[in-house]
Motif scaffolding. Structure first.
Motif, PDB file in Angstrom:
ATOM      1  N   SER A 232       0.835  -1.202   0.000  1.00 21.00           N
ATOM      2  CA  SER A 232       0.000   0.000   0.000  1.00 21.00           C
ATOM      3  C   SER A 232       0.871   1.255   0.000  1.00 21.00           C
ATOM      4  O   SER A 232       1.755   1.395   0.856  1.00 21.00           O
TER       5      SER A 232
ATOM      6  N   THR B  73     -15.187  -1.762 -13.386  1.00 23.14           N
ATOM      7  CA  THR B  73     -14.378  -1.860 -12.170  1.00 23.14           C
ATOM      8  C   THR B  73     -14.067  -0.521 -11.514  1.00 23.14           C
ATOM      9  O   THR B  73     -13.327  -0.482 -10.528  1.00 23.14           O
TER      10      THR B  73
ATOM     11  N   TYR C 255     -11.013   5.940  -9.504  1.00 25.17           N
ATOM     12  CA  TYR C 255     -10.603   4.762  -8.745  1.00 25.17           C
ATOM     13  C   TYR C 255     -10.959   3.514  -9.524  1.00 25.17           C
ATOM     14  O   TYR C 255     -11.996   3.454 -10.205  1.00 25.17           O
TER      15      TYR C 255
ATOM     16  N   THR D   6     -11.296  -0.617  -8.846  1.00 22.45           N
ATOM     17  CA  THR D   6     -11.331  -1.635  -7.798  1.00 22.45           C
ATOM     18  C   THR D   6     -10.447  -2.839  -8.116  1.00 22.45           C
ATOM     19  O   THR D   6      -9.965  -3.514  -7.211  1.00 22.45           O
TER      20      THR D   6
ATOM     21  N   SER E 135      -7.389  -2.892  -9.664  1.00 18.71           N
ATOM     22  CA  SER E 135      -5.988  -2.620  -9.329  1.00 18.71           C
ATOM     23  C   SER E 135      -5.833  -1.933  -7.983  1.00 18.71           C
ATOM     24  O   SER E 135      -4.720  -1.808  -7.478  1.00 18.71           O
ATOM     25  N   ARG E 136      -6.945  -1.467  -7.413  1.00 18.73           N
ATOM     26  CA  ARG E 136      -6.946  -0.690  -6.167  1.00 18.73           C
ATOM     27  C   ARG E 136      -6.030   0.527  -6.294  1.00 18.73           C
ATOM     28  O   ARG E 136      -5.281   0.881  -5.394  1.00 18.73           O
ATOM     29  N   ARG E 137      -6.150   1.191  -7.431  1.00 16.86           N
ATOM     30  CA  ARG E 137      -5.412   2.416  -7.690  1.00 16.86           C
ATOM     31  C   ARG E 137      -6.395   3.564  -7.868  1.00 16.86           C
ATOM     32  O   ARG E 137      -7.508   3.380  -8.361  1.00 16.86           O
TER      33      ARG E 137
ATOM     34  N   ARG F 188      -2.016   3.425  -4.372  1.00 20.23           N
ATOM     35  CA  ARG F 188      -1.966   2.067  -4.932  1.00 20.23           C
ATOM     36  C   ARG F 188      -2.109   1.078  -3.781  1.00 20.23           C
ATOM     37  O   ARG F 188      -1.506   1.249  -2.723  1.00 20.23           O
ATOM     38  N   GLY F 189      -2.945   0.075  -3.982  1.00 20.14           N
ATOM     39  CA  GLY F 189      -3.157  -0.896  -2.918  1.00 20.14           C
ATOM     40  C   GLY F 189      -3.909  -0.327  -1.734  1.00 20.14           C
ATOM     41  O   GLY F 189      -3.714  -0.770  -0.595  1.00 20.14           O
TER      42      GLY F 189
ATOM     43  N   ASP G  22      -7.924   1.566  -0.415  1.00 19.16           N
ATOM     44  CA  ASP G  22      -9.338   1.700  -0.715  1.00 19.16           C
ATOM     45  C   ASP G  22      -9.642   3.110  -1.212  1.00 19.16           C
ATOM     46  O   ASP G  22      -8.907   4.064  -0.925  1.00 19.16           O
ATOM     47  N   ASP G  23     -10.747   3.234  -1.902  1.00 19.68           N
ATOM     48  CA  ASP G  23     -11.175   4.538  -2.402  1.00 19.68           C
ATOM     49  C   ASP G  23     -11.329   5.542  -1.266  1.00 19.68           C
ATOM     50  O   ASP G  23     -10.921   6.700  -1.363  1.00 19.68           O
TER      51      ASP G  23
END
Length: 213
Positions: A109, A142, A159, A161, A163-165, A183-184, A186-187
Motif C-alpha cells: 500500500s 471496475t 478509482y 477496484t 488494481s486498487r489504484r 496504490r493498494g 481503498d477509495d
C-alpha cells in the motif's frame, strides 16, 4: 435563454481555473458535479467570465516558500508512515512555482501527496488539469472517473477496484493544486488522505506573496 457573447465563451477557454471556487469550508461532504447539460454549462460559462473579471486586476503572487507547504503534510496518513518528503521552488521563463510532496507506505500500500502553488500564473499552471474546464461522470465495470466539489472547490477523483489504484485532486483557493494518488488502498483512503492535509490553512495563504496592484 439569452445567448452568451462570443468573447465570453472564448474567455472561458483561456481561464481554466475560473469557477473552481475557494471556500475555506472543507469539512462537508464531497459532491459529484455530474453532467451539467447545456443550460448548466451556460451558467458555468457566465460564472467563469464573472470570476475572471474579478481576478483580472490581481497581481501575480510570488509562490509561498515550499517549506510552508511541506509543513502541511502529516507524518502519518491513513495508517501509513511517511517514507519520504521533499520540496522545491522551480522557475522558467520568468514564472516560478513551489511544491512539496510526501510518500507514505507499508507493504503493498502506498499513497503520495503533492501540493503545488501556481501563484504566479495559476491559469497557465493548471492547463494540464483538463478536469478544471469541464465536468466528468464516467463509470466502468471496475471503477469510475468524475469531477466533484468539496465546499466550493472543484476536484477530480478516479478509482479502479481491480488494481486498487486511484487519484483525488482538488483546487484550493484558485491557486493551489493538491494531488493524492494511491496504490493498494481503498477509495475511501484517498479521500481521507486529502482531508488529512490542512486545506483551510492552505486556503489562508491565497494572497501570500501578492503585491498590491
Amino acid at each position: 435563454m439569452p445567448r452568451l457573447p462570443l468573447l465570453a465563451a472564448l474567455a472561458l477557454l483561456a481561464a481554466p481555473l475560473a469557477g473552481c471556487g475557494g471556500s475555506d469550508d472543507y469539512g462537508g461532504d464531497v459532491e459529484d458535479t455530474g453532467e451539467t447539460g447545456l443550460f448548466g454549462r451556460a451558467q458555468e460559462m457566465a460564472a467563469a467570465v464573472e470570476q475572471m473579471e474579478e481576478t483580472a486586476n490581481q497581481a501575480p503572487a510570488e509562490p509561498v516558500d515550499f517549506r510552508r507547504l511541506r509543513d502541511l503534510l502529516p507524518e502519518t496518513l491513513v495508517g501509513l508512515e511517511r517514507t519520504d518528503v521533499e520540496g522545491a521552488k522551480q522557475g522558467s521563463m520568468g514564472f516560478s512555482i513551489s511544491e512539496a510532496s510526501a510518500d507514505y507506505g507499508a507493504g503493498d500500500s502506498t499513497v503520495s501527496v503533492k501540493v503545488t502553488d501556481m501563484g504566479a500564473v495559476p491559469a497557465m499552471g493548471m492547463m494540464g488539469a483538463a478536469w478544471t474546464m469541464t465536468d466528468v461522470d464516467r463509470e466502468t465495470a471496475t471503477g469510475y472517473e468524475k469531477t466533484v466539489r468539496l465546499g466550493e472547490s472543484k476536484g477530480y477523483r478516479t478509482y479502479d477496484t481491480g488494481s486498487r489504484r486511484g487519484e483525488f485532486s482538488l483546487v484550493v483557493a484558485d491557486r493551489f493544486l493538491v494531488n493524492v494518488t494511491g496504490r493498494g488502498v481503498d477509495d475511501a483512503d484517498l479521500e481521507a488522505a486529502l482531508r488529512a492535509v490542512d486545506l483551510s490553512a492552505l486556503a489562508a495563504m491565497r494572497d501570500d506573496g501578492r503585491q498590491e496592484a
